[in-house]
Design a protein around this motif. Sequence first.
Motif, mmCIF file in Angstrom:
data_model
loop_
_atom_site.group_PDB
_atom_site.id
_atom_site.type_symbol
_atom_site.label_atom_id
_atom_site.label_comp_id
_atom_site.label_asym_id
_atom_site.label_seq_id
_atom_site.Cartn_x
_atom_site.Cartn_y
_atom_site.Cartn_z
ATOM 1 N N ARG A 149 0.840 -1.209 0.000
ATOM 2 C CA ARG A 149 0.000 0.000 0.000
ATOM 3 C C ARG A 149 0.871 1.255 0.000
ATOM 4 N NH1 ARG A 149 -5.567 -0.846 1.326
ATOM 5 N NH2 ARG A 149 -6.033 -2.663 2.609
ATOM 6 N N LEU A 190 -2.978 -10.400 -5.716
ATOM 7 C CA LEU A 190 -2.769 -8.973 -5.472
ATOM 8 C C LEU A 190 -1.424 -8.493 -6.013
ATOM 9 C CD1 LEU A 190 -4.350 -8.631 -1.935
ATOM 10 C CD2 LEU A 190 -5.051 -7.395 -3.987
ATOM 11 N N THR A 195 -5.179 -0.065 -4.699
ATOM 12 C CA THR A 195 -4.350 -0.891 -3.812
ATOM 13 C C THR A 195 -4.088 -0.173 -2.492
ATOM 14 O OG1 THR A 195 -3.305 -1.907 -5.723
ATOM 15 C CG2 THR A 195 -2.138 -2.111 -3.626
ATOM 16 N N ARG A 251 -11.846 -4.043 -3.776
ATOM 17 C CA ARG A 251 -11.006 -4.943 -4.565
ATOM 18 C C ARG A 251 -11.635 -6.328 -4.537
ATOM 19 N NH1 ARG A 251 -6.118 -3.421 -5.878
ATOM 20 N NH2 ARG A 251 -4.768 -4.912 -6.934
#
Lengths: 249, 440
Positions: free
Chosen positions: B35, B137, B155, B191
């Motif tokens: 992140r 991811l 993200t 997400r």
Amino acid sequence: MLEIRNLHVTVDGKEILKGIDLDVAAGEVHAIMGPNGSGKSTLSYVLAGREGYEVTEGSILFNGQDLREMGVDERAAAGIFLAFQYPLEIPGVTTMTFLKTALNAQRKARGEEELDAVRFLKLVREKAKPLNVNDEMLKRALNVGYSGGEKKRAEVLQMSLLEPSLAVLDETDSGLDIDALKTVAEGVNAMRSPERSMIVITHYQRLLDYIVPDVVHVLSGGRIVKTGGKELALELEKSGYAAYGADAA
Amino acid sequence: MNEVMTEKAAQNFIDAYESARTVLPGADGWLARRRAAAIEAFAGAGLPHRRLEEWKYTDLRQTLDKAGFAPAPEHKGAVVLPETASASAFSALDRHVLVFVNGRYRADLSKAARLPKGVELRGLADVLTEQWAKDLLERRFDEARQAEQVVDLNTALMSDGMCLRIRKGVKLDKPVHLLFFAADDGASHTRNLVLLEEGAEGTILESHVGEAASFADIVTDVVLGNGARLDHVKLQDESANAVHLATLRGEVGAEARLSSFTLTLGCGVSRGQSFIRFAGEGAEAQVNGAYALRATQHADQFCVVDHAVPRCASNTVFKGVLDGQSEGVFQGKVIVRPDAQKTDGRQMTQALLLSRDAAMNAKPELEIYADDVQCAHGSTVGELSKDALFYLRSRGIPEAEARRLLVLAFLDDVIALAPHEEAREILRGLVSGWFEEASI
Ligand SMILES: Nc1ncnc2c1ncn2[C@@H]1O[C@H](COP(=O)(O)OP(=O)(O)OP(=O)(O)O)[C@@H](O)[C@H]1O
Ligand SMILES: [Mg+2]
């Protein structure tokens, strides 16, 4: 039923109809014959109210009402029906949906109860059978992929379902084979009644053997140049239009 | 002064990250580092704007600057869905349903018990410790990195989402319905992760509704193993004050099939972007959609299909109806890599303008580096046919009804590409209803 007086019509700035007088009484069948380009389809479009057909002079009364003040769908609901010389293909709208929408729209406009799916299906099958229009055709998109003759039979099916009081048939016989011509003529004849009038536009006397007209008109250069009985069609078949001063417009 | 203004929305997101980073899912593990890197990259690039080729017709930066969305609050209480056909769409179907309110999963409102063995369906926070989720991811989906800015934002801020994993050979018994409801104003970042292993099959229905001034930022990452099959039907009908940004990234394995369809009816500004890459031979992708817009709505569809391997087929059709001063956009690209022989790649976009003030921008492109391929692209913009209208009206059908029939007919063949039969009928009904609203 229909009273046309001194009707002048211009399309794209060009005068096509140059003073038509025509009276069709209830129950009568009138045939209109005439050379290519003389204005027959133009007359039929003006009756149906097509955009771009400008009445510059004269009047059209339908059951005493001024047609020019009515929209296309209002005229249909009032009882005018045009069987197109070239029926349009409408992809994505099935013939069945189209027929149901049209019938119910007219019923609604006249303050009648709309038909539910079951009653409609029964009615449409009853009307389609004598015209040899099967369920498979009804499920297809309107006129899409129909043969020339199938399109014409579909037009007559629409007429038979909508039961107009004035039907204009623009060359409904062209493109039909001999058997289909009989089928279609029988369909049309079955609709003849003292309350219903018809204008039958054709190039061929043969159709008039089946649908016997009360009156025959010759339209040439945007005018009606001759009016007679059913024998006029026979004469035309022999001598052509030249004898009636019908030079191409 | 302009420069300062244009950075406003981006700064809001960066601030939102700063204040939420310790409470966002995965705050104590590997994801926190991801992140941090993502927000840094996002801060460098800012929001997409019109000088970028891929954003030529939609200025997201300006849109978000103007709207000034704060983070959407967490909504805990009872929820009353709007009484619209869209809000209840799919509800009559036998399905598993996951409800998201303001972007957060609400287990109390959802119904996804008794899943078949081999099917996992959970919220994002629950899967972060699992390797498959981590793999997804961290996957690099689009090599051209065209979605990068937007995915970085997602993200950094993603707070929840749906994670579906179907094990090898397992077929989902009934569709999973994701109902996203924007109850309050503000931005949410979602997400979704979807992994269908070899030979697995499933259907996802997705609806986005609400009357709030919301910004939905959604990234859905899909990996289909060899021979897997995913059907996806999405409905977007959020409010005229809402902005919707959806990114679908898909990797399709050998002989697998991805079929995705989106119906766009809502939002002031929406952008749906799809990036599909074939990872194995003999695969197929259908990425299609329909939209109906009015007033000043703006909807942008962006689709890139990357034929990286031979013998794959892709088809993209977007058809839309534009009324009022609305604006439609289609930008698409089929890339055929040098080795991707026997590719069949198609893109088509068609728009029907119902008003003089509506506009359509279309730019389908082919980028072909192989020679033995079949590719086609095209775009048309037209109006309702006057002749067809006359024909219908001459049978007594009033003008408004005739227009409705012709518009439905125009959209019918693209809706026919939606993969789930019952869903397809529901979409048809919604489009029909859209038109009735229009004629009031
Ligand atoms: N949009 C238009 N602009 C100019 N002239 C037109 C237009 N539409 C029709 N015309 C002309 O009007 C004339 C009459 O056409 P119309 O279709 O009424 O003839 P018709 O008698 O039905 O002929 P046919 O027997 O071939 O069907 C023709 O000369 C045609 O070219
Ligand atoms: Mg004619």
